[in-house]
Structures are given as structure tokens and as C-alpha cells.
Motif scaffolding. Structure first.
Motif, short mmCIF file in Angstrom:
data_model
loop_
_atom_site.label_atom_id
_atom_site.label_comp_id
_atom_site.label_asym_id
_atom_site.label_seq_id
_atom_site.Cartn_x
_atom_site.Cartn_y
_atom_site.Cartn_z
N ASP A 158 -20.20 76.64 7.63
CA ASP A 158 -20.01 77.17 6.28
C ASP A 158 -20.42 78.64 6.17
N TYR A 159 -21.50 79.00 6.85
CA TYR A 159 -21.97 80.39 6.78
C TYR A 159 -20.90 81.33 7.32
N ALA A 160 -20.32 81.00 8.48
CA ALA A 160 -19.31 81.87 9.09
C ALA A 160 -18.08 81.97 8.22
N ILE A 161 -17.65 80.83 7.67
CA ILE A 161 -16.46 80.83 6.82
C ILE A 161 -16.69 81.71 5.60
N LYS A 162 -17.84 81.53 4.93
CA LYS A 162 -18.12 82.34 3.74
C LYS A 162 -18.26 83.81 4.09
N ARG A 163 -18.90 84.11 5.22
CA ARG A 163 -19.11 85.50 5.61
C ARG A 163 -17.78 86.22 5.77
N TYR A 164 -16.82 85.61 6.47
CA TYR A 164 -15.54 86.28 6.71
C TYR A 164 -14.60 86.17 5.52
N GLU A 165 -14.70 85.10 4.76
CA GLU A 165 -13.89 84.98 3.55
C GLU A 165 -14.27 86.06 2.54
N ASP A 166 -15.56 86.29 2.40
CA ASP A 166 -16.04 87.34 1.49
C ASP A 166 -15.60 88.72 1.98
N GLU A 167 -15.67 88.94 3.29
CA GLU A 167 -15.30 90.26 3.81
C GLU A 167 -13.80 90.52 3.64
N VAL A 168 -12.98 89.50 3.87
CA VAL A 168 -11.54 89.67 3.63
C VAL A 168 -11.29 89.95 2.16
N ASN A 169 -12.02 89.26 1.29
CA ASN A 169 -11.89 89.50 -0.14
C ASN A 169 -12.25 90.94 -0.48
N ARG A 170 -13.33 91.44 0.13
CA ARG A 170 -13.74 92.83 -0.11
C ARG A 170 -12.65 93.80 0.35
N ARG A 205 -3.75 81.30 3.46
CA ARG A 205 -4.50 80.73 4.57
C ARG A 205 -5.91 81.28 4.61
N GLN A 206 -6.08 82.49 4.12
CA GLN A 206 -7.39 83.15 4.14
C GLN A 206 -8.25 82.78 2.93
N GLY A 207 -7.74 81.88 2.08
CA GLY A 207 -8.51 81.42 0.94
C GLY A 207 -8.63 82.45 -0.16
N GLN A 208 -7.63 83.33 -0.28
CA GLN A 208 -7.65 84.38 -1.30
C GLN A 208 -6.67 84.07 -2.42
N ASP A 209 -6.94 84.62 -3.59
CA ASP A 209 -6.07 84.49 -4.74
C ASP A 209 -5.37 85.83 -4.96
N ILE A 210 -4.09 85.90 -4.61
CA ILE A 210 -3.35 87.16 -4.68
C ILE A 210 -3.26 87.69 -6.10
N GLU A 211 -3.37 86.80 -7.10
CA GLU A 211 -3.28 87.24 -8.49
C GLU A 211 -4.47 88.10 -8.89
N GLN A 212 -5.55 88.02 -8.15
CA GLN A 212 -6.71 88.87 -8.42
C GLN A 212 -6.48 90.31 -7.96
N PHE A 213 -5.41 90.51 -7.20
CA PHE A 213 -5.14 91.83 -6.62
C PHE A 213 -3.70 92.24 -6.95
N PRO A 214 -3.43 92.58 -8.21
CA PRO A 214 -2.04 92.85 -8.63
C PRO A 214 -1.36 94.00 -7.91
N ASN A 215 -2.11 95.04 -7.58
CA ASN A 215 -1.50 96.16 -6.86
C ASN A 215 -1.16 95.77 -5.43
N LEU A 216 -2.03 95.01 -4.81
CA LEU A 216 -1.77 94.50 -3.48
C LEU A 216 -0.56 93.56 -3.50
#
Length: 262
Positions: A158-170, A205-216
Motif C-alpha cells: 500500500d505504501y508503494a502504491i500510494k507513493r507513486y499514485e500521489d506523485e503521478v497525481n502531482r 489505470r493509474q488511478g487518476q480522475d481526468i476530470e480534475q485536470f480539465p486542461n490536461l
């Protein structure tokens, strides 16, 4: 006499020019295509997209990473890091063949070779370079590690997943802010966008919500509508069919590799 010689010289010059043009046309028509050593992954897509965008003739040489073909001695002569993509350009600098590995280096080379999607102006080129290296040092490696721990790790960390999920989100947040007042990462469409699109396309697949990033989201949709991008990201997809990435034999090839003595 002088007039006659000049006329003869003029005729010879014209003849040479015509012959040179003919030879140039022949060499262009018989030019060997670029060899693309490739597997359909976000890193592979970078180069297939660029080749398609530039209209360069190429042949795809599959490197089946699930079978360990990236460790073949012949391939190591081209790509000493055991990784695709790589290219061999028979018409390299000075008309001599050249092999290139590392996707960023290949993109820059093809940009210089064609004069496309990689500006010659230094200030504009720096804009492209910094976002290209941002992808290579950040978005790609971080998303790749996230994918590994979410999908392939034999135990859930869980630590590794959260660490990289957060970094991708950033990193998505960085892209979103960058694209707030420009259509593409470096202003105009460039190799920086080609480098990022394959990775950003995996946001679910990366667990991100694209709607949070409208410009992206707007950028991603715009890049993916380009015909060359569609062709580049479709190249060789059938090669992956039937491959079980969780097969222990496949994972033994792909993961936990250590230095090889020879």
C-alpha cells in the motif's frame, strides 16, 4: 575559341547538374527505411508517432520484451541498456548508418534530421527540451513504477502504491497548470507532446480522475485526434495479444534483473 569553350563548359555543367538530379532522385527512391526496434508501450509509441508525423519511411522490428528479446546480443549492439525503442537510420549523418537508443535522444535526432516538431531557435528548443526531459525523468518513471506496484507486484504494498499514485497525481497537476494558457506543452505541438501522450492516456489505470485536470483532458483529446498519433499508438497492438504479464516466466524476464557479466 573562348566562346566555344565556354559554351562547351556550359553544356558539360548542365549535363552534370542533370545527372546529379537524376542520381539524387534515384538515391531517394532507393533509400532504405529507418529500422524501428519496438514494442507497443508508451515508450515505443513516442517513436512510432514521430515517424508517422514526419512521414519518414520505416520498418518495425518487434522486440518481444515478454520473451527477453531485448537481451539478444544483436540488439545489445544497438541498445546497450536492454531497452526498446531504438532505431537504425541507414541515411544517418554524412550518409552513413547510425543507431540510436533512448527515446528522448531518438526524438531529438529525428527532429533535427527532418526539421519538424523540434525548433531550431534555441529559446524555443529549450522550451521543448525541458518538457521532454520532464517526461523522461518524471512522468514516465513514476507512472511506470505505479503500474508495476498496482498490477504486477506479487504482494500488495500500500505504501508503494500510494507513493507513486500521489506523485503521478502531482505530475498531472503540473501538466494541467502548464496547459492553462497554451495549447501544447511547449506552445506549439512538438516532440514533448509525443513523449507524454502515451503515458497520460493511461490515467484510468493509474488511478487518476481526468476530470480534475480539465486542461490536461483537453490537451489529451486534441493530441489523440491527430491521424499520425492514432497510427503510431495502434502500431503492433496485436503483438501483445495472448501475453499474460502475470505469468511467472514473463515476470522473470521483465523484473528483478541484475547486471550481466557479458
Amino acid at each position: 575559341m573562348e566562346h566555344t569553350m565556354a559554351r562547351g563548359k556550359s553544356k558539360r555543367s548542365a549535363s552534370k547538374a542533370t545527372k546529379a538530379k537524376t542520381n539524387k532522385k534515384k538515391s531517394a527512391s532507393t533509400a532504405r527505411p529507418i529500422e524501428l526496434y519496438y514494442w507497443p508501450t508508451p515508450n515505443g509509441f513516442k517513436i512510432s508517432i514521430m515517424l508517422e508525423e514526419c512521414g519518414l519511411p520505416y520498418v518495425m522490428q518487434p522486440v518481444n520484451i515478454s520473451k527477453g528479446e531485448q537481451f539478444n546480443p544483436d540488439f545489445l549492439k544497438i541498445a546497450p541498456n536492454n531497452r526498446m525503442p531504438a532505431i537504425v537510420d541507414p541515411q544517418g549523418p554524412g550518409g552513413r548508418s547510425i543507431s540510436i537508443f533512448e527515446s528522448g535522444a531518438i526524438l531529438q535526432y529525428l527532429g533535427r534530421k527532418t526539421g519538424k516538431f523540434y525548433p531550431a531557435d534555441e529559446r524555443s528548443r529549450v522550451e521543448v527540451d525541458q518538457w521532454l526531459f520532464w517526461q523522461m525523468g518524471g512522468l514516465g518513471p513514476m507512472a511506470g513504477q505505479l503500474n508495476h506496484f498496482k498490477r504486477y507486484a506479487r504482494e500488495t504494498l500500500d505504501y508503494a502504491i500510494k507513493r507513486y499514485e500521489d506523485e503521478v497525481n502531482r505530475l498531472y497537476g503540473v501538466m494541467n497548470l502548464r496547459l492553462k494558457d497554451r495549447q501544447f506543452l511547449a506552445g506549439k505541438y512538438s516532440i514533448a507532446d509525443m513523449a507524454c501522450v502515451g503515458w497520460a492516456n493511461l490515467w484510468q489505470r493509474q488511478g487518476q480522475d481526468i476530470e480534475q485536470f480539465p486542461n490536461l483532458k483537453r490537451w489529451l483529446e486534441a493530441v489523440k485526434t491527430r491521424p499520425a498519433v492514432k497510427r503510431g499508438m495502434a502500431l503492433g497492438l496485436e503483438l501483445r495479444q495472448g501475453i499474460d504479464m502475470k505469468d511467472p516466466k514473463v515476470q522473470a524476464v521483465l523484473f528483478n534483473q541484475r547486471a550481466r557479466a557479458s
